[in-house]
Motif scaffolding. Structure first.
Motif, PDB file in Angstrom:
ATOM      1  N   ALA A  92       0.855  -1.191   0.000  1.00 20.04           N
ATOM      2  CA  ALA A  92       0.000   0.000   0.000  1.00 20.04           C
ATOM      3  C   ALA A  92       0.887   1.235   0.000  1.00 20.04           C
ATOM      4  O   ALA A  92       2.039   1.195   0.426  1.00 20.04           O
ATOM      5  CB  ALA A  92      -0.925   0.012   1.220  1.00 20.04           C
ATOM      6  N   ALA A  93       0.338   2.337  -0.501  1.00 20.69           N
ATOM      7  CA  ALA A  93       1.068   3.614  -0.487  1.00 20.69           C
ATOM      8  C   ALA A  93       0.051   4.742  -0.581  1.00 20.69           C
ATOM      9  O   ALA A  93      -0.867   4.700  -1.401  1.00 20.69           O
ATOM     10  CB  ALA A  93       2.050   3.685  -1.658  1.00 20.69           C
ATOM     11  N   ARG A  94       0.253   5.758   0.273  1.00 24.46           N
ATOM     12  CA  ARG A  94      -0.722   6.857   0.321  1.00 24.46           C
ATOM     13  C   ARG A  94      -0.028   8.152   0.714  1.00 24.46           C
ATOM     14  O   ARG A  94       0.947   8.126   1.471  1.00 24.46           O
ATOM     15  CB  ARG A  94      -1.816   6.518   1.335  1.00 24.46           C
ATOM     16  CG  ARG A  94      -3.017   7.438   1.298  1.00 24.46           C
ATOM     17  CD  ARG A  94      -4.053   7.004   2.335  1.00 24.46           C
ATOM     18  NE  ARG A  94      -5.249   7.820   2.254  1.00 24.46           N
ATOM     19  CZ  ARG A  94      -6.249   7.778   3.126  1.00 24.46           C
ATOM     20  NH1 ARG A  94      -6.198   6.927   4.152  1.00 24.46           N
ATOM     21  NH2 ARG A  94      -7.308   8.551   2.984  1.00 24.46           N
ATOM     22  N   GLN A  95      -0.522   9.274   0.209  1.00 27.65           N
ATOM     23  CA  GLN A  95       0.030  10.586   0.547  1.00 27.65           C
ATOM     24  C   GLN A  95      -0.769  11.223   1.686  1.00 27.65           C
ATOM     25  O   GLN A  95      -1.990  11.056   1.788  1.00 27.65           O
ATOM     26  CB  GLN A  95       0.010  11.504  -0.671  1.00 27.65           C
ATOM     27  CG  GLN A  95       1.063  11.172  -1.721  1.00 27.65           C
ATOM     28  CD  GLN A  95       1.107  12.225  -2.800  1.00 27.65           C
ATOM     29  OE1 GLN A  95       0.123  12.442  -3.509  1.00 27.65           O
ATOM     30  NE2 GLN A  95       2.249  12.884  -2.936  1.00 27.65           N
ATOM     31  N   PHE A  96      -0.047  11.995   2.518  1.00 24.53           N
ATOM     32  CA  PHE A  96      -0.654  12.723   3.626  1.00 24.53           C
ATOM     33  C   PHE A  96      -0.030  14.114   3.691  1.00 24.53           C
ATOM     34  O   PHE A  96       0.990  14.388   3.046  1.00 24.53           O
ATOM     35  CB  PHE A  96      -0.403  11.990   4.957  1.00 24.53           C
ATOM     36  CG  PHE A  96      -1.011  10.624   5.036  1.00 24.53           C
ATOM     37  CD1 PHE A  96      -2.291  10.461   5.540  1.00 24.53           C
ATOM     38  CD2 PHE A  96      -0.305   9.508   4.599  1.00 24.53           C
ATOM     39  CE1 PHE A  96      -2.852   9.188   5.630  1.00 24.53           C
ATOM     40  CE2 PHE A  96      -0.861   8.244   4.677  1.00 24.53           C
ATOM     41  CZ  PHE A  96      -2.134   8.091   5.185  1.00 24.53           C
TER      42      PHE A  96
END
Length: 644
Positions: free
Chosen positions: A32-36
């Motif tokens: 998984a990979a996500r921006q914050f």
């Protein structure tokens, strides 16, 4: 937000980075990979900087008079001695007093301040102070405070806020409670060039001039499954840069159950388990696919040999390599002969390791290989966790193997639990690959036919595939050893990691780690292994990292505890380089490097030139290569001459 076509929750604009992580590091899979976004605090400061300049002749006379003459002269007395107009000397003295170099005295005599004496020793006087505006950034995620010459731009970032999912405890220094000395230290570390005491450039005052503002920053968080360690790691990135501190912090709180991967990435425990099983199966399937491919080539070779024997021989002569099928009793002999043929390195993976196979004869074989400069890496383990391994290697056998050393007393044989593999593979000098159903190191000493088969492969492409697979696993082990060495200050673990990297032709990585972690005390180990690689022709004399290693000499002193080892290492390495390529050795010993060789005693009197140095140590190595004649040889040679 997430790619609809992908079963993994990976932001669309992070897919390319995720793919690169997997491609560049075999054994890693991005789940998984996500921006914050998160906020940093920015506040502007005004700093006052004092910077020196060279003093002129009159200033030098005035300052010198204040130090050397007793009692110190007055202005008019000094003007008379110098034959100058009193007003001229008085104006210069007034300027020096305004710069706090001279003290004001009631009788007008010349008296230096402590700062003035310091500047005089440096051959300078301070210039009028100047002020600059800079910006202090407090970053709670990285837990640091740093300074920039220009302000961060206030931009709108439409991303989930990280603090909605976890509490970020700000452990950065409190800018409002910093002393001037702490400001100076932090500004110097920010590399703005405003505070450089060695150059006489000093910040004398720092004051906050406005209220702090919040600036949004974006980061990416990747959930990475490490196939080789069978664990999940979180990695924080800003663009291509990996942020080490927040990555470590996130892993700690994730392992403590303080954050939820389900909340952060919509990644459930069931999804993680499913992906893990698929990846584990794929890893073993990769080995099976390679062996199946080799099996197919072997069948083709047999058919070709039956229909056209001469064509098959021609193909082998053309150095395209071959696949030879070995059965039962042929295997042990071929295995030992292949090991004996090694000149540089051997990589072995066997699910188990037993003393029935690694007996005294086998240990003797490994010792002979070590004397010839051959490095051996052994991996084993079939269970997913080491503590679950049913057939553990005995401490006695472990001690026997790790006790095998190179001529320079470095580890020649290293054995590691790698785990979770049924592979039975051997790669020698990246030229020969043995693989099949035979447990090379654990067949319980049973030498009777068991219906086992092994392929002996010399096709370069197939051998390279097998080598890369094993090398990636051993490199991962070296990284673990090195991290442990840094954490615990364990030189033995560091030495083991460096030896693994050299075996895998990753000597440049070893040198980089020594530099980055300021562990140059271990450079003599690097040199010993470099010398061994040069002798075996595994390392080329024109390798780019030798100039880098030579440039590190400036960081050593003739009084260092390991200086003798450093001297011996460089003498051998330069001698070995010159034996291969004299011109390259001369090229390496530039004027700057020769100065360091002389300063550190690497080159000893009466050697007064690089050419003489090279000639001496080439000769020593050539003499060392000459075989020594024993007494019986000498007697037999004399008898032979008498008969003639």
């Amino acid at each position: 937000m997430f790619l609809a076509s992908s079963p993994k929750p990976i932001d669309a604009n992070l897919k390319e980075t995720a793919d690169k992580i997997e491609q560049q590091s075999p054994g890693l899979s991005v789940l998984a990979a996500r921006q914050f976004r998160y906020g940093v605090s920015q506040v502007s400061l005004e700093v006052t900087i004092s910077e020196p300049r060279k003093f002129n002749v009159l200033e030098e006379f005035i300052l010198r008079a204040g130090i050397e003459l007793e009692p110190p002269p007055k202005v008019d007395e000094l003007a008379t001695v110098l034959g100058l107009d009193r007003v001229f000397v008085e104006n210069t003295t007034r300027t020096l007093r305004s710069l706090q170099t001279l003290a004001w005295t009631t009788d007008g005599s010349i008296a230096l301040t402590p700062q003035g004496r310091q500047f005089y020793a440096q051959g300078s006087v301070p210039q009028p102070p100047q002020t600059k505006q800079i910006y202090a950034i407090t970053d709670p995620l990285n837990c640091n405070l740093f300074f920039l010459a220009s302000a961060l731009e206030e931009t709108k970032i439409d991303l989930p806020e990280l603090e909605d999912f976890m509490a970020i405890e700000n452990r950065s220094p409190d800018i409002y409670s910093l002393s001037l000395a702490e400001f100076q230290q932090l500004i110097e570390a920010s590399s703005l060039g405003l505070h450089a005491p060695k150059e006489g450039k000093i910040i004398t005052e720092a004051s906050i001039i406005d209220e702090p503002i919040n600036i949004w920053q974006s980061i990416s968080i990747f959930v990475i499954f490490d196939l080789l360690e069978d664990k999940i790691n979180l990695q924080v990135r800003r663009g291509k840069q990996v942020l080490e501190y927040p990555s470590t912090w996130l892993n700690v709180i994730q392992q403590a159950g303080m954050i939820s991967l389900q909340d952060l990435f919509s990644l459930s425990e069931e999804t993680i388990a499913s992906e893990r099983n698929l990846l584990m199966e794929a890893k073993n399937a990769e080995v099976e696919a390679r062996i199946e491919k080799i099996n197919h080539i072997a069948i083709e070779n047999v058919l070709e040999n039956r229909t056209n024997p001469q064509a098959n021989k021609t193909a082998l002569i053309a150095d395209k390599g071959s696949v030879i099928l070995l059965r039962d009793s042929q295997i042990r002999t071929a295995f030992l002969d292949t090991l004996k043929s090694a000149r540089q390195e051997i990589l072995i993976f066997s699910p188990w390791v037993s003393e029935e196979v690694i007996d005294d004869e086998f240990i003797k074989l490994l010792e002979n290989l070590a004397k010839q400069g051959v490095s051996v890496l052994i991996g084993y383990g079939i269970a997913r966790k080491q503590e679950e391994e049913e057939r553990q290697i005995t401490p006695t056998l472990q001690e026997k193997l790790t006790g095998i050393k190179t001529p320079d007393n470095l580890p020649a044989v290293q054995i590691f639990w790698l785990g979770n593999s049924h592979a039975k593979e051997v790669v020698v000098d990246r030229k020969i690959h043995l693989c099949g159903s035979h447990n090379f190191l654990s067949y319980r000493g049973d030498r009777l036919p068991r219906g086992e088969t092994v392929y002996k492969v010399t096709i370069p492409e197939q051998v390279q595939e097998a080598y890369q697979f094993l090398a990636s696993r051993f490199n991962k082990q070296a990284q673990k050893l090195w991290k442990n060495a840094l954490k615990m200050g364990n030189e033995q673990s560091a030495e083991a990691a460096i030896c693994v990297w050299f075996t895998l032709s990753m000597e440049e990585e070893a040198l980089k780690q020594l530099q980055q972690n300021n562990w140059l005390k271990l450079l003599p180990i690097w040199l010993k292994l470099g010398f061994q690689g040069l002798k075996s022709k595994k390392i080329s004399s024109d390798s780019e990292y030798f100039p880098t290693a030579l440039s590190l000499l400036t960081q050593f002193s003739g009084e260092d505890a390991n200086i003798e080892l450093l001297r011996e290492g460089w003498r051998k390495v330069i001698g070995a380089i010159a034996t291969q390529n004299p011109d390259q050795a001369v090229k390496l010993l530039t004027d700057e490097i020769w100065t360091e060789f002389t300063r550190l005693g690497i080159a000893e009197s009466p050697i007064d030139s690089p050419q003489k140095f090279i000639a001496k140590y080439v000769l020593e190595q050539q003499e060392a290569k000459k075989p020594t004649k024993n007494k019986s040889q000498t007697v037999s040679q004399k008898k032979g001459r008498k008969k003639n």
